[in-house]
Design a protein around this motif. Structure first.
Motif, PDB file in Angstrom:
ATOM      1  N   ARG A 163      38.296  43.433  22.931  1.00 32.13           N
ATOM      2  CA  ARG A 163      39.405  44.015  23.680  1.00 32.13           C
ATOM      3  C   ARG A 163      38.880  44.578  24.992  1.00 32.13           C
ATOM      4  O   ARG A 163      37.764  45.098  25.046  1.00 32.13           O
ATOM      5  CB  ARG A 163      40.073  45.155  22.904  1.00 32.13           C
ATOM      6  N   GLU A 164      39.701  44.492  26.046  1.00 26.09           N
ATOM      7  CA  GLU A 164      39.315  45.074  27.328  1.00 26.09           C
ATOM      8  C   GLU A 164      40.568  45.426  28.123  1.00 26.09           C
ATOM      9  O   GLU A 164      41.641  44.860  27.891  1.00 26.09           O
ATOM     10  CB  GLU A 164      38.426  44.125  28.127  1.00 26.09           C
ATOM     11  N   PRO A 165      40.461  46.378  29.046  1.00 22.65           N
ATOM     12  CA  PRO A 165      41.622  46.763  29.854  1.00 22.65           C
ATOM     13  C   PRO A 165      42.054  45.634  30.795  1.00 22.65           C
ATOM     14  O   PRO A 165      41.408  44.590  30.886  1.00 22.65           O
ATOM     15  CB  PRO A 165      41.109  47.968  30.651  1.00 22.65           C
ATOM     16  N   ALA A 200      52.917  39.758  26.951  1.00 21.23           N
ATOM     17  CA  ALA A 200      53.690  40.918  27.387  1.00 21.23           C
ATOM     18  C   ALA A 200      52.784  42.150  27.272  1.00 21.23           C
ATOM     19  O   ALA A 200      51.870  42.169  26.449  1.00 21.23           O
ATOM     20  CB  ALA A 200      54.921  41.061  26.506  1.00 21.23           C
ATOM     21  N   PRO A 201      53.009  43.175  28.089  1.00 19.14           N
ATOM     22  CA  PRO A 201      54.122  43.362  29.037  1.00 19.14           C
ATOM     23  C   PRO A 201      53.806  42.900  30.460  1.00 19.14           C
ATOM     24  O   PRO A 201      54.535  43.218  31.388  1.00 19.14           O
ATOM     25  CB  PRO A 201      54.294  44.874  29.008  1.00 19.14           C
ATOM     26  N   TYR A 202      52.703  42.141  30.625  1.00 20.56           N
ATOM     27  CA  TYR A 202      52.294  41.757  31.980  1.00 20.56           C
ATOM     28  C   TYR A 202      52.970  40.468  32.445  1.00 20.56           C
ATOM     29  O   TYR A 202      52.866  40.099  33.603  1.00 20.56           O
ATOM     30  CB  TYR A 202      50.767  41.595  32.020  1.00 20.56           C
ATOM     31  N   ARG A 203      53.652  39.788  31.526  1.00 16.04           N
ATOM     32  CA  ARG A 203      54.327  38.549  31.873  1.00 16.04           C
ATOM     33  C   ARG A 203      55.524  38.840  32.764  1.00 16.04           C
ATOM     34  O   ARG A 203      56.247  39.812  32.567  1.00 16.04           O
ATOM     35  CB  ARG A 203      54.775  37.838  30.593  1.00 16.04           C
ATOM     36  N   HIS A 232      37.055  42.210  32.934  1.00 13.41           N
ATOM     37  CA  HIS A 232      35.761  41.629  33.290  1.00 13.41           C
ATOM     38  C   HIS A 232      35.822  40.848  34.594  1.00 13.41           C
ATOM     39  O   HIS A 232      34.787  40.573  35.197  1.00 13.41           O
ATOM     40  CB  HIS A 232      35.223  40.745  32.156  1.00 13.41           C
ATOM     41  N   ALA A 233      37.035  40.525  35.038  1.00  9.47           N
ATOM     42  CA  ALA A 233      37.181  39.810  36.303  1.00  9.47           C
ATOM     43  C   ALA A 233      36.606  40.600  37.467  1.00  9.47           C
ATOM     44  O   ALA A 233      36.124  40.020  38.452  1.00  9.47           O
ATOM     45  CB  ALA A 233      38.657  39.493  36.567  1.00  9.47           C
ATOM     46  N   PHE A 247      45.017  48.961  35.785  1.00 13.92           N
ATOM     47  CA  PHE A 247      46.329  49.442  35.379  1.00 13.92           C
ATOM     48  C   PHE A 247      46.183  50.844  34.799  1.00 13.92           C
ATOM     49  O   PHE A 247      45.107  51.228  34.343  1.00 13.92           O
ATOM     50  CB  PHE A 247      46.958  48.506  34.352  1.00 13.92           C
ATOM     51  N   GLU A 248      47.245  51.602  34.826  1.00 12.97           N
ATOM     52  CA  GLU A 248      47.209  52.971  34.342  1.00 12.97           C
ATOM     53  C   GLU A 248      46.797  53.011  32.875  1.00 12.97           C
ATOM     54  O   GLU A 248      47.028  52.065  32.109  1.00 12.97           O
ATOM     55  CB  GLU A 248      48.576  53.630  34.518  1.00 12.97           C
ATOM     56  N   ALA A 249      46.180  54.095  32.470  1.00 12.69           N
ATOM     57  CA  ALA A 249      45.731  54.264  31.090  1.00 12.69           C
ATOM     58  C   ALA A 249      46.917  54.223  30.133  1.00 12.69           C
ATOM     59  O   ALA A 249      48.018  54.660  30.467  1.00 12.69           O
ATOM     60  CB  ALA A 249      44.979  55.585  30.943  1.00 12.69           C
ATOM     61  N   GLY A 250      46.668  53.693  28.970  1.00 14.02           N
ATOM     62  CA  GLY A 250      47.704  53.668  27.944  1.00 14.02           C
ATOM     63  C   GLY A 250      48.409  52.344  27.799  1.00 14.02           C
ATOM     64  O   GLY A 250      49.099  52.117  26.802  1.00 14.02           O
ATOM     65  N   LEU A 251      48.269  51.447  28.783  1.00 11.53           N
ATOM     66  CA  LEU A 251      48.906  50.145  28.671  1.00 11.53           C
ATOM     67  C   LEU A 251      48.087  49.247  27.742  1.00 11.53           C
ATOM     68  O   LEU A 251      46.873  49.425  27.598  1.00 11.53           O
ATOM     69  CB  LEU A 251      49.038  49.504  30.050  1.00 11.53           C
ATOM     70  N   PRO A 252      48.742  48.269  27.097  1.00  7.07           N
ATOM     71  CA  PRO A 252      48.022  47.410  26.149  1.00  7.07           C
ATOM     72  C   PRO A 252      46.858  46.680  26.819  1.00  7.07           C
ATOM     73  O   PRO A 252      46.970  46.233  27.962  1.00  7.07           O
ATOM     74  CB  PRO A 252      49.096  46.422  25.692  1.00  7.07           C
TER      75      PRO A 252
END
Length: 279
Positions: A163-165, A200-203, A232-233, A247-252
């Protein structure tokens, strides 16, 4: 020394903490302490110096650790090889990667798999940029690591590998480039490109499709749109014309999962699933 005594000694030498050693081996802290005291009586020498604040291995203990670790690892590899042969887990496991960097990011999983299944050769292949499940469809790979969840018919989703942000790739002169973080609301009104399978929710709809990573980076750098990417990008695709804004903390997070064709879970795939879940 019995096998359990060896495991307790080796683990304590690595952790230098009785509680953590017990947690790793699923035994009580008292069992760890009793075992070490027994070994020290048996050898007639102190293996660890301990106080109420710290545990330190002695020179004799360090020398014993070096010798035992090498022998223990050889025994474990031999046992693993015998068990793998008994299960018929041999041959080649071909793993498709939606993001090639995952081979490095999830290295502990693949190292654990190789240690447990020395008779299996692991081969990595990069999947298609537009359709990361393409090599699974054609049977060219046994299993793919892709962005979950996998909700397409004909495929089974396995455990999480890594998993990664998420970061947002924008042009260096974009209005969001100097922000410390962005929100989902910041995507409103933007042309949002899709890289691979986007959960989702980035779609966002519609999502202009690009055919290659190079094309994506060039179009984002030209200010034609933005694109959510795995964190990692920021390291693997860094370039002066782009900014990668968290992205702000807390997002999937981006969740990389194993995926295989329904009904095609081989013994090698099952062994990889087991190695993944053991992490």
């Amino acid at each position: 020394m019995e096998r359990r005594e060896i495991e307790i000694f080796l683990t304590l030498a690595e952790e230098l903490h009785f509680g953590r050693t017990g947690d790793r081996l699923l035994v009580s802290q008292a069992r760890v302490s009793q075992t070490i005291k027994k070994l020290e009586r048996q050898f007639g020498v102190t293996l660890f110096d301990r106080t109420s604040r710290r545990v330190a291995i002695t020179p004799v203990g360090a020398a014993l650790y070096t010798d035992l670790r090498a022998g223990h690892d050889r025994i474990e590899r031999g046992v693993a090889a015998a068990m793998a042969a008994g299960r018929g887990v041999t041959g080649t496991l071909t793993v498709g990667l939606e993001a090639p960097a995952v081979a490095e990011l999830a290295a502990p999983v693949f190292t654990r798999f190789r240690d447990r299944n020395p008779g299996v050769e692991v081969v990595f292949r990069e999947t298609g940029f537009v359709d990361p499940l393409d090599l699974l469809r054609t049977g060219e790979v046994d299993v793919t690591v892709t962005n979950g969840p996998v909700d397409e018919d004909g495929f089974d989703e396995g455990p999480v590998v890594f998993r990664e942000p998420v970061v947002l790739a924008v042009a260096r002169d974009h209005r969001l480039a100097n922000r410390s973080s962005v929100t989902l609301a910041d995507l409103d009104g933007e042309v949002v490109f899709r890289a691979g399978r986007r959960a989702a929710p980035y779609r966002r709809e519609p999502e202009p499709q690009v055919s290659t990573l190079l094309d994506l980076m060039a179009r984002v750098a030209a200010g034609e749109g933005v694109c959510p990417l795995a964190a990692h990008a920021a390291d693997y695709f860094a370039r002066p014309t782009l900014a990668m804004v968290p992205f702000e903390a807390g997002l999937p997070p981006v969740t990389w999962v194993l995926c295989w064709r329904a009904g095609a879970r081989t013994a090698r795939v099952s062994a990889l699933v087991d190695a993944t879940r053991a992490g």
